[in-house]
Design a protein around this motif. Sequence first.
Motif, PDB file in Angstrom:
ATOM      1  N   VAL A  24      26.061  42.647 114.088  1.00 56.27           N
ATOM      2  CA  VAL A  24      26.909  42.629 112.888  1.00 56.27           C
ATOM      3  C   VAL A  24      27.442  44.034 112.616  1.00 56.27           C
ATOM      4  CG1 VAL A  24      26.885  42.325 110.372  1.00 56.27           C
ATOM      5  CG2 VAL A  24      25.901  40.559 111.866  1.00 56.27           C
ATOM      6  N   VAL A  25      26.585  45.046 112.729  1.00 58.00           N
ATOM      7  CA  VAL A  25      27.014  46.437 112.516  1.00 58.00           C
ATOM      8  C   VAL A  25      28.081  46.826 113.544  1.00 58.00           C
ATOM      9  CG1 VAL A  25      26.266  48.858 112.638  1.00 58.00           C
ATOM     10  CG2 VAL A  25      24.896  47.179 111.374  1.00 58.00           C
ATOM     11  N   ILE A  26      27.887  46.463 114.800  1.00 58.46           N
ATOM     12  CA  ILE A  26      28.860  46.774 115.856  1.00 58.46           C
ATOM     13  C   ILE A  26      30.221  46.153 115.526  1.00 58.46           C
ATOM     14  CG2 ILE A  26      29.457  46.277 118.279  1.00 58.46           C
ATOM     15  CD1 ILE A  26      26.377  46.548 118.852  1.00 58.46           C
ATOM     16  N   VAL A  27      30.194  44.892 115.137  1.00 60.48           N
ATOM     17  CA  VAL A  27      31.440  44.189 114.813  1.00 60.48           C
ATOM     18  C   VAL A  27      32.099  44.807 113.580  1.00 60.48           C
ATOM     19  CG1 VAL A  27      32.324  41.986 113.929  1.00 60.48           C
ATOM     20  CG2 VAL A  27      30.849  42.024 115.954  1.00 60.48           C
ATOM     21  N   GLN A  28      31.309  45.105 112.557  1.00 62.30           N
ATOM     22  CA  GLN A  28      31.883  45.666 111.332  1.00 62.30           C
ATOM     23  C   GLN A  28      32.501  47.040 111.569  1.00 62.30           C
ATOM     24  OE1 GLN A  28      28.533  45.129 108.643  1.00 62.30           O
ATOM     25  NE2 GLN A  28      29.356  43.181 107.919  1.00 62.30           N
ATOM     26  N   LYS A  29      31.928  47.826 112.478  1.00 60.25           N
ATOM     27  CA  LYS A  29      32.505  49.135 112.811  1.00 60.25           C
ATOM     28  C   LYS A  29      33.890  48.991 113.431  1.00 60.25           C
ATOM     29  CE  LYS A  29      28.346  51.904 113.350  1.00 60.25           C
ATOM     30  NZ  LYS A  29      27.437  52.580 114.283  1.00 60.25           N
ATOM     31  N   LEU A  42      33.798  39.870 121.237  1.00 60.18           N
ATOM     32  CA  LEU A  42      32.449  39.643 121.764  1.00 60.18           C
ATOM     33  C   LEU A  42      32.473  38.919 123.117  1.00 60.18           C
ATOM     34  CD1 LEU A  42      30.606  38.711 118.448  1.00 60.18           C
ATOM     35  CD2 LEU A  42      30.369  40.823 119.781  1.00 60.18           C
ATOM     36  N   LYS A  43      33.397  37.985 123.287  1.00 55.22           N
ATOM     37  CA  LYS A  43      33.468  37.250 124.543  1.00 55.22           C
ATOM     38  C   LYS A  43      34.029  38.117 125.672  1.00 55.22           C
ATOM     39  CE  LYS A  43      34.832  32.899 124.223  1.00 55.22           C
ATOM     40  NZ  LYS A  43      35.664  31.749 123.813  1.00 55.22           N
ATOM     41  N   THR A  44      35.069  38.902 125.395  1.00 58.27           N
ATOM     42  CA  THR A  44      35.698  39.677 126.466  1.00 58.27           C
ATOM     43  C   THR A  44      34.987  41.003 126.730  1.00 58.27           C
ATOM     44  OG1 THR A  44      37.312  40.656 124.945  1.00 58.27           O
ATOM     45  CG2 THR A  44      37.983  38.660 126.103  1.00 58.27           C
ATOM     46  N   LYS A  45      34.577  41.701 125.686  1.00 59.72           N
ATOM     47  CA  LYS A  45      33.972  43.031 125.864  1.00 59.72           C
ATOM     48  C   LYS A  45      32.468  42.973 126.112  1.00 59.72           C
ATOM     49  CE  LYS A  45      37.665  45.513 124.863  1.00 59.72           C
ATOM     50  NZ  LYS A  45      38.427  46.179 125.857  1.00 59.72           N
ATOM     51  N   HIS A  46      31.819  41.904 125.647  1.00 58.26           N
ATOM     52  CA  HIS A  46      30.358  41.857 125.750  1.00 58.26           C
ATOM     53  C   HIS A  46      29.837  40.607 126.466  1.00 58.26           C
ATOM     54  CE1 HIS A  46      29.876  45.440 123.320  1.00 58.26           C
ATOM     55  NE2 HIS A  46      30.813  44.963 122.518  1.00 58.26           N
ATOM     56  N   GLY A  47      30.740  39.751 126.967  1.00 61.11           N
ATOM     57  CA  GLY A  47      30.325  38.590 127.746  1.00 61.11           C
ATOM     58  C   GLY A  47      29.585  37.518 126.968  1.00 61.11           C
TER      59      GLY A  47
END
Length: 184
Positions: A24-29, A42-47
């Motif tokens: 959540v913190v990663i996404v909010q940043k 999340l799907k493209t950068k983190h699989g």
Amino acid sequence: MDQAAQTMIDNLEKNTGKSLDQWVVIVQKEGFEKHGEILKFLKTKHGFSYGFANLVAHKALKSDAGSVSETNELITKQYKGKENFLPIYEKLNSEIKAFGSDVEFAPKNSYVSVRRKKQFAMLIPATKTRYEIGLNLKDQPTQGILEIDTKTNGMCSHKIQLTSESEVTSEVIEWLKMGYENAG
């Protein structure tokens, strides 16, 4: 929190090495404001699979029932400007509750997920003029009011479109009941 949600959260950390809170913190940043932006990231950068990305997106945006203090806030938000569809939602809610004590309504930002052991329906005030019921009825051919769903990214196999409460007929309830029975 139900057991399925907790298992998903536990598996997220097991599979990625990071907790839900860390994601959540990663996404909010990143500053994303839309659910779809988070899913894509999340799907493209983190699989991520769709399920894990969807979980993190809902938590980051506080758009699921577990992230708001009052689930009625989500219902109010969904029907803002679409108040004409509240009678449809209320009638469907009442009819579906009668299927059994194991029915769970889980409001999200733009729809209500209806579950038993798994999701069997989505109640969606889609536009100001169209209400949709998404249904999980795998391998069911289309007939009558039942159409193939191409919009919910595989979350539902079929849909029924409505425009007024009078269209919540016994046929609609029968399709919902079939979804409920298949989800048991």
